[in-house]
Design an enzyme around this catalytic site. Structure first.
Site, PDB file in Angstrom:
ATOM      1  N   ASP A 121     -10.218   6.576 -11.876  1.00 53.45           N
ATOM      2  CA  ASP A 121     -11.129   6.090 -12.909  1.00 53.45           C
ATOM      3  C   ASP A 121     -11.501   7.185 -13.906  1.00 53.45           C
ATOM      4  O   ASP A 121     -12.650   7.639 -13.902  1.00 53.45           O
ATOM      5  CB  ASP A 121     -12.394   5.521 -12.248  1.00 53.45           C
ATOM      6  CG  ASP A 121     -13.254   4.739 -13.229  1.00 53.45           C
ATOM      7  OD1 ASP A 121     -12.819   4.555 -14.373  1.00 53.45           O
ATOM      8  OD2 ASP A 121     -14.355   4.317 -12.839  1.00 53.45           O
TER       9      ASP A 121
ATOM     10  N   GLU B 296     -17.334   9.420 -20.200  1.00 52.12           N
ATOM     11  CA  GLU B 296     -18.111   8.948 -19.056  1.00 52.12           C
ATOM     12  C   GLU B 296     -18.211  10.004 -17.957  1.00 52.12           C
ATOM     13  O   GLU B 296     -19.274  10.215 -17.379  1.00 52.12           O
ATOM     14  CB  GLU B 296     -17.464   7.669 -18.507  1.00 52.12           C
ATOM     15  CG  GLU B 296     -18.140   7.147 -17.257  1.00 52.12           C
ATOM     16  CD  GLU B 296     -17.520   5.845 -16.739  1.00 52.12           C
ATOM     17  OE1 GLU B 296     -16.589   5.313 -17.361  1.00 52.12           O
ATOM     18  OE2 GLU B 296     -17.987   5.366 -15.688  1.00 52.12           O
TER      19      GLU B 296
ATOM     20  N   GLU C 139     -14.429  -5.267 -10.032  1.00 52.04           N
ATOM     21  CA  GLU C 139     -15.847  -4.921 -10.131  1.00 52.04           C
ATOM     22  C   GLU C 139     -16.711  -6.156 -10.404  1.00 52.04           C
ATOM     23  O   GLU C 139     -17.563  -6.161 -11.289  1.00 52.04           O
ATOM     24  CB  GLU C 139     -16.070  -3.843 -11.198  1.00 52.04           C
ATOM     25  CG  GLU C 139     -15.358  -2.543 -10.846  1.00 52.04           C
ATOM     26  CD  GLU C 139     -15.681  -1.374 -11.765  1.00 52.04           C
ATOM     27  OE1 GLU C 139     -16.049  -1.602 -12.926  1.00 52.04           O
ATOM     28  OE2 GLU C 139     -15.549  -0.229 -11.299  1.00 52.04           O
TER      29      GLU C 139
HETATM   30  C1  GCV Z   1     -16.344  -1.431 -18.136  1.00 51.03           C
HETATM   31  C2  GCV Z   1     -15.607   2.298 -14.526  1.00 51.03           C
HETATM   32  C3  GCV Z   1     -16.865   2.334 -15.348  1.00 51.03           C
HETATM   33  C4  GCV Z   1     -17.352   0.939 -15.684  1.00 51.03           C
HETATM   34  C5  GCV Z   1     -16.206   0.216 -16.406  1.00 51.03           C
HETATM   35  C6  GCV Z   1     -15.010   0.188 -15.472  1.00 51.03           C
HETATM   36  C7  GCV Z   1     -13.808  -0.459 -16.117  1.00 51.03           C
HETATM   37  O1  GCV Z   1     -15.857   1.817 -13.242  1.00 51.03           O
HETATM   38  O2  GCV Z   1     -17.844   3.053 -14.658  1.00 51.03           O
HETATM   39  O3  GCV Z   1     -18.481   1.045 -16.509  1.00 51.03           O
HETATM   40  O4  GCV Z   1     -16.576  -1.078 -16.793  1.00 51.03           O
HETATM   41  O5  GCV Z   1     -14.652   1.503 -15.140  1.00 51.03           O
HETATM   42  O6  GCV Z   1     -12.996   0.275 -16.652  1.00 51.03           O
HETATM   43  O7  GCV Z   1     -13.682  -1.656 -16.087  1.00 51.03           O
END
Ligand code: GCV
Length: 706
Positions: free
Chosen positions: A345, A373, A272
């Site tokens: 995720d 989340e 990411e």
């Molecule tokens: C910390 C998901 C979440 C992100 C998070 C990522 C991760 O994509 O939406 O906010 O980033 O996981 O676990 O690295």
């Protein structure tokens, strides 16, 4: 009178008493509900005692049932460095351990039993040793005070005030964690600022570590792979360059000089948008090893995250195994690879991560997400212990039947949970989100505990041990994740939220369709690369829905050991909760349950919404046992949850109907919302935002059909 009737009558009586006495409670005391007792003990000698022993004795001043004594016994190797034994001797409760920390855990055990209403009788005997070595919280807290995916206010770490001002909340945090056995914490976000490692910030970390230490908690930090470049002024961060290795060694030395028991680094690399070794043509092992070498002399570990995707044109859920399997045997022995519970995720329902069944040499840690989340954030009651138990108890068949995920992670001894804690008075905003923090700690201590037993413990301590309260509320908690799965993403549907990297709030199945490639790519679902087999198979079409991850599709099932691979591959044997995860199913296809797939899917949404609709009534029926502040906070959110369940049900059914043109099956409550209006609902799209209940209610009012 029947037993049930008698219990109910008794409960009512007790409840009335409680109602009169129920003191106001802002939830800040969590399940402990008493402030930290200070020096409440009396010492007979002048012998100095450790800060930990000081806490043990102070806490035990709350134990009222019998006389007590504590004793360290260096020869009790069977108890390890954190275990304890409690027995009654000469009419006295005696806690024994090898260490003061063991005594502290013993003290909290005894106090928990007392708070749950257990009588400590003459044959009381307990011996406990924690199952995992590292029982860890991962904070996704930023230096600017925000918390990624944090829904309970700002960070509890007040970086601006530290190290001069040390908030009393740090000790309360440490105490709460110690009371459930958590012994490690990563203070900052895995999307880490390189500035975290600046000397001025390390001084602040030291101040926190000093508060947590007497409670047995070690501090770790997330680090940015590019730190040597960004704050060290090196040309790059190539892990094979000697100057980069030297920078990490110097940094480790500096950290350990300040914090001798520092735990180590957590790293999100090449994921990411984060920098990593692949930026220099190096592997994840090269990246992890340079840090591992720097930490090794001090006993520190590197926790390297397996959450990588998007680098290569492969199906997202397969990528971690494809990336890490070839690296078996290449990591230093103080590297642990941390995988999320599932390969996508933290969705409401995913099969366990294939790494747990396929990796043999790399020690693997578990990463659960305590913050909700994808499960309603701080607006929904989602008791996550049921989800975590499902994962921990899953059989990977790596070494034949009985190879559970729980046993697999014992090889690394590490289990982590992404924290749901913020600076709100009650720490987690939704009072029931405290239960997830609690349950995570209890399962990290002992993964064999049952989810309902943990819920009951938590309810008894947090509200009242009265069974007339505990039993119905425990049932509600136990039903919550199954209900959320049904009303949000039944049968293995995943990631149909109204945003991708944004707020992840509310339904948006219409977004994950061909033509909207960036959504498809993120959610995974399948790669946008034309050459990946089955890339188009996620769309809802006129004829079908689901992802074909069978042997004939993307082949993901083959990342699981026999017999799971064949079980998942065949719709007849695939567990219902993974149908759409592994299969593409025709709307009119007859299901093993006898109904058509469309009928079955709609039935799931309906059933989830119906369960959520019962929650406000259940809570109202226990009103007399709860203080008004927490009662009202919870009631407002349960009403919202019931309403949002209908939002999800209507949005999904209406959208899929717009694609498949099928009539609403019999028995399904007709939608009350208008699809076009639902599609227009939007909330601020950032990673630390959960809409306020009143804003969601207003948006939904506006989306009603008339
Ligand atoms: C910390 C998901 C979440 C992100 C998070 C990522 C991760 O994509 O939406 O906010 O980033 O996981 O676990 O690295």
């Amino acid at each position: 009178m029947s037993n049930t009737a008698r219990n109910a009558a008794l409960g009512l009586l007790l409840g009335l008493t409680t109602a009169i006495a129920a003191p106001a409670d802002d939830g800040s005391g969590l399940w402990l509900r008493t402030p930290i007792p200070e020096n409440a003990y009396h010492m007979d000698t002048d012998k100095p005692i450790s800060p930990t022993m000081n806490i043990v004795l102070s806490e035990l001043s709350r134990f009222r049932q019998r006389n007590w004594a504590v004793e360290t016994d260096k020869h009790r190797n069977d108890l390890g460095s954190e275990g304890f034994e409690i027995r009654i001797m000469n009419d006295m409760v005696k806690i024994r351990a090898q260490t003061d920390i063991g005594l502290l855990y013993g003290a909290y055990h005894l106090l928990r039993d007392q708070a749950c209403g257990s009588q400590i009788t003459d044959n009381y005997y307990v011996k406990e040793v924690p199952y995992y070595k590292y029982r860890m919280l991962n904070h996704w807290d930023n230096l600017d005070g925000t918390v990624e995916r944090g829904y309970a206010g700002n960070s509890i770490w007040k970086w601006d005030e530290l190290p001069g001002t040390v908030s009393p909340r740090y000790a309360e945090y440490a105490r709460a964690n110690a009371s459930i056995g958590i012994n490690a914490t990563v203070l900052n976000n895995v999307n880490a600022s390189p500035k975290m490692l600046l000397t001025e910030n390390l001084q602040k970390v030291k101040a926190i570590a000093d508060v947590l230490r007497p409670y047995g908690i070690r501090v770790f930090l997330s680090v940015n792979f590019a730190s040597p470049m960004v704050i060290g002024n090196l040309k790059d961060a190539d892990p094979l360059k000697t100057e980069v290795a030297a920078w990490w060694r110097d940094k480790a030395k500096e950290i350990y000089t300040l914090i001798p028991d520092f735990g180590g680094f957590l790293v999100k690399a090449n994921s990411e948008g984060q920098p990593g070794p692949c930026d220099y043509g190096r592997t994840h092992a090269d990246g992890a090893n340079v840090m591992a070498d720097a930490l090794k002399p001090y006993g520190g570990v590197v926790i390297w995250r397996a959450f990588v995707y998007g680098q290569k044109p492969q199906e997202r859920v397969q990528q971690a195994l494809l990336e890490f399997q070839p690296l078996e045997g290449k990591f230093r022995d103080n590297v642990i690879v941390q995988a999320k519970n599932g390969p996508l995720d933290f969705q409401p329902c995913e099969p366990f991560h294939p790494l747990f069944g396929k990796i043999t040499k790399i020690p693997l840690a578990m990463e659960f997400q305590i913050t909700q989340e994808y499960l309603g954030q701080s607006n929904h009651l989602a008791y996550l212990a049921t989800l975590w138990k499902e994962v921990l108890d899953s059989d990977t068949y790596q070494n034949g039947p009985g190879s559970t995920v729980a046993k697999k992670i014992a090889e690394s001894g590490m289990i982590a949970g992404v924290a749901n804690i913020g600076d709100d008075v009650n720490w987690t905003r939704h009072p029931f989100a405290q239960a997830n923090w609690y349950a995570f700690g209890r399962l990290a201590w002992n993964p064999d505990l049952k989810a309902d037993a943990i819920a009951k413990e938590w309810l008894a301590q947090t509200f009242t041990p009265n069974p007339a309260f505990v039993d119905p509320v425990c049932d509600m908690m136990m039903s919550s994740v199954p209900a959320i799965r049904q009303y949000m993403m039944p049968l293995g549907l995943a990631h149909i939220f109204a945003s991708t990297l944004g707020n992840h709030y509310g339904p948006g199945p219409w977004l994950y369709q061909t033509g909207n490639e960036s959504f498809l790519k993120y959610a995974s679902l399948l790669s946008t690369n034309e050459n990946v087999p089955g890339r188009k198979v996620f769309d809802a079409t006129e004829t079908e829905l689901g992802a074909d991850r069978t042997k004939k599709g993307t082949g993901t099932v083959m990342q699981y050991n026999a017999p799971l691979c064949d079980q998942f591959n065949d719709l007849k044997t695939c567990p219902e909760r993974y149908w759409l995860w592994f299969h593409r199913i025709g709307w009119k296809q007859k299901m093993p349950t006898g109904d058509t797939f469309w009928e079955h899917l709609c039935g799931q949404f309906e059933s989830g919404a119906k369960t959520a609709a019962t929650y406000p009534g259940i809570w109202e029926s226990v009103k007399i046992y709860v203080d008004p502040e927490r009662y009202n906070l919870v009631l407002g959110r349960l009403k919202l949850q019931a309403r949002e369940a209908v939002w999800w049900k209507d949005a999904c059914i209406l959208f899929y109907q717009s694609v498949n043109k099928l009539p609403l099956p019999k028995g399904i409550t007709p939608p009350i919302y208008d699809l076009a209006k639902l599609k227009r609902i939007s909330f601020p799209n950032n990673v630390h935002f959960c809409p306020k209940p009143e804003d969601v209610n207003r948006a939904l009012d506006g989306a009603l059909k008339k």
